[in-house]
Design an enzyme around this catalytic site. Structure first.
Site, PDB file in Angstrom:
ATOM      1  N   ASP A  70    -106.354  12.715 -74.533  1.00 47.85           N
ATOM      2  CA  ASP A  70    -105.192  12.171 -75.231  1.00 47.85           C
ATOM      3  C   ASP A  70    -105.559  11.524 -76.561  1.00 47.85           C
ATOM      4  O   ASP A  70    -106.729  11.335 -76.886  1.00 47.85           O
ATOM      5  CB  ASP A  70    -104.447  11.155 -74.325  1.00 47.85           C
ATOM      6  CG  ASP A  70    -105.399  10.200 -73.606  1.00 47.85           C
ATOM      7  OD1 ASP A  70    -106.527  10.007 -74.090  1.00 47.85           O
ATOM      8  OD2 ASP A  70    -105.011   9.647 -72.569  1.00 47.85           O
ATOM      9  N   ASN A 141    -100.951   1.321 -64.232  1.00 48.64           N
ATOM     10  CA  ASN A 141     -99.734   1.780 -63.551  1.00 48.64           C
ATOM     11  C   ASN A 141     -99.941   3.150 -62.904  1.00 48.64           C
ATOM     12  O   ASN A 141     -98.992   3.815 -62.528  1.00 48.64           O
ATOM     13  CB  ASN A 141     -98.572   1.850 -64.548  1.00 48.64           C
ATOM     14  CG  ASN A 141     -98.857   2.792 -65.713  1.00 48.64           C
ATOM     15  OD1 ASN A 141     -99.921   3.421 -65.766  1.00 48.64           O
ATOM     16  ND2 ASN A 141     -97.917   2.914 -66.635  1.00 48.64           N
ATOM     17  N   HIS A 143    -101.338   5.809 -64.411  1.00 44.38           N
ATOM     18  CA  HIS A 143    -101.298   6.969 -65.301  1.00 44.38           C
ATOM     19  C   HIS A 143    -102.668   7.646 -65.380  1.00 44.38           C
ATOM     20  O   HIS A 143    -103.705   7.012 -65.238  1.00 44.38           O
ATOM     21  CB  HIS A 143    -100.731   6.630 -66.688  1.00 44.38           C
ATOM     22  CG  HIS A 143    -101.616   5.854 -67.612  1.00 44.38           C
ATOM     23  ND1 HIS A 143    -101.131   4.894 -68.468  1.00 44.38           N
ATOM     24  CD2 HIS A 143    -102.947   5.895 -67.847  1.00 44.38           C
ATOM     25  CE1 HIS A 143    -102.115   4.395 -69.172  1.00 44.38           C
ATOM     26  NE2 HIS A 143    -103.238   4.983 -68.823  1.00 44.38           N
ATOM     27  N   GLU A 148     -97.501   9.114 -67.780  1.00 44.61           N
ATOM     28  CA  GLU A 148     -96.979   7.865 -67.226  1.00 44.61           C
ATOM     29  C   GLU A 148     -96.167   8.113 -65.954  1.00 44.61           C
ATOM     30  O   GLU A 148     -95.801   9.257 -65.652  1.00 44.61           O
ATOM     31  CB  GLU A 148     -96.078   7.200 -68.274  1.00 44.61           C
ATOM     32  CG  GLU A 148     -96.795   6.849 -69.582  1.00 44.61           C
ATOM     33  CD  GLU A 148     -97.645   5.584 -69.472  1.00 44.61           C
ATOM     34  OE1 GLU A 148     -98.103   5.235 -68.365  1.00 44.61           O
ATOM     35  OE2 GLU A 148     -97.852   4.943 -70.519  1.00 44.61           O
TER      36      GLU A 148
HETATM   37  C1  GLP Z   1    -105.857   4.619 -71.369  1.00 45.94           C
HETATM   38  C2  GLP Z   1    -106.144   6.127 -71.593  1.00 45.94           C
HETATM   39  C3  GLP Z   1    -106.515   6.790 -70.301  1.00 45.94           C
HETATM   40  C4  GLP Z   1    -107.450   5.851 -69.593  1.00 45.94           C
HETATM   41  C5  GLP Z   1    -106.649   4.694 -69.056  1.00 45.94           C
HETATM   42  C6  GLP Z   1    -107.474   3.565 -68.496  1.00 45.94           C
HETATM   43  O1  GLP Z   1    -104.740   4.149 -71.962  1.00 45.94           O
HETATM   44  N1  GLP Z   1    -105.144   6.864 -72.220  1.00 45.94           N
HETATM   45  O2  GLP Z   1    -107.079   8.067 -70.554  1.00 45.94           O
HETATM   46  O3  GLP Z   1    -108.077   6.507 -68.530  1.00 45.94           O
HETATM   47  O4  GLP Z   1    -105.734   4.246 -70.026  1.00 45.94           O
HETATM   48  O5  GLP Z   1    -108.000   2.755 -69.503  1.00 45.94           O
HETATM   49  P1  GLP Z   1    -109.249   1.824 -69.283  1.00 45.94           P
HETATM   50  O6  GLP Z   1    -110.391   2.747 -68.984  1.00 45.94           O
HETATM   51  O7  GLP Z   1    -109.436   1.096 -70.590  1.00 45.94           O
HETATM   52  O8  GLP Z   1    -108.939   0.942 -68.142  1.00 45.94           O
END
Ligand code: GLP
Length: 259
Positions: A70, A141, A143, A148
């Site tokens: 992403d 959440n 995702h 989402e």
């Molecule tokens: C982000 C990314 C995801 C990631 C997730 C967890 O916003 N878009 O690809 O896996 O949220 O983030 P983090 O690893 O900082 O907890």
């Protein structure tokens, strides 16, 4: 689902890096490419550190092809908040990957060009034979990528609207909530689920509840992480904290002897 619990995120990250390195070594030995789906965020940073060391120790990444999950939209590639910047900073600029083998959703696309771009992203993954290993983090959440709650299992790469929870979680990177984009481009759930092998990592107490819901909860569009339950080859890599709410009968405890 294989659920592996490590003593800490360093040993879990090293394990994930070794799984990738083994695949790369195997494919390199028969002159084949390894196609990786890559994630950003705080979760995979130690895995990238371990991969850089593995690369330095002689495992070549010149035949890896990478697709990132992403990117924020809109977002300049040169912005320190972009996932482009993150990927070069944490990984690409330190290893022998070829620039032409790096694919990241482009947050600089004009709105009218986005659907064409997303279609081409899907085609490009398919042209390269599909993703061998997809690395994933898990949002608070549930995702995956930026898919989402509410997203259906057959979603493809597309422009998405970020939830308030996700934008709030991103304040730690952007400083102020007003600075966090409202949209992103994300690989779809169906794209993610078509990878041969999915490795999802999660660390820390703050992920314990959503890890439990994703692994043990009912399949539900309200928690996209539960979609992973439908895939035939998923490895969930956790530390003791993120695994703390799981039903213990379902997990394999791996002693941390890797580092
Ligand atoms: C982000 C990314 C995801 C990631 C997730 C967890 O916003 N878009 O690809 O896996 O949220 O983030 P983090 O690893 O900082 O907890």
């Amino acid at each position: 689902m294989e659920v592996l619990v490590f003593e800490n995120k360093e040993s879990g990250s090293l394990y994930a890096a070794q799984v990738i390195a083994n695949k790369v070594l195997m494919n390199n030995s028969v002159n084949e490419e390894t196609v990786l789906g890559l994630a950003t965020g705080s979760t995979p940073t130690d895995m990238y550190k371990a991969l850089i060391e593995i690369n330095k120790s002689g495992v070549s990444f010149s035949r890896i092809i990478t697709y990132n999950l992403d990117e924020y939209y809109p977002m300049k590639k040169s912005s320190p908040h972009s996932y482009h910047y993150y990927m070069y900073d944490h990984f690409f600029q330190h290893v022998d990957i070829h620039e032409e083998n790096i694919f990241i959703p482009n947050g600089e696309n004009k709105n009218e060009d986005l659907s064409k771009f997303c279609e081409e992203y899907e085609l490009s993954i398919r042209r390269n034979g599909g993703i061998d290993i997809q690395v994933l983090g898990l949002g608070l959440n549930g995702h995956i990528g930026f898919n989402e709650p509410g997203f259906s299992m057959d979603s493809l790469t597309q422009k998405v609207t970020l939830s308030d929870t996700t934008r709030t979680a991103a304040v730690k990177y952007f400083g102020k909530k007003e600075e966090v984009p409202f949209q992103a481009i994300s690989m779809g759930i169906s794209t993610i689920l078509s990878a041969d092998h999915i490795m999802m990592m999660a660390w820390g107490n703050e992920k314990a509840e959503i890890v439990k819901e994703s692994i043990e909860g009912q399949l539900s569009k309200d928690v996209p992480g539960t979609y992973l339950q439908t895939h035939k080859n998923v490895t969930i890599i956790l530390d003791a904290e993120s695994a703390s709410k799981l039903d213990n009968d379902r997990i394999s405890l791996i002693e941390s002897k890797l580092s």
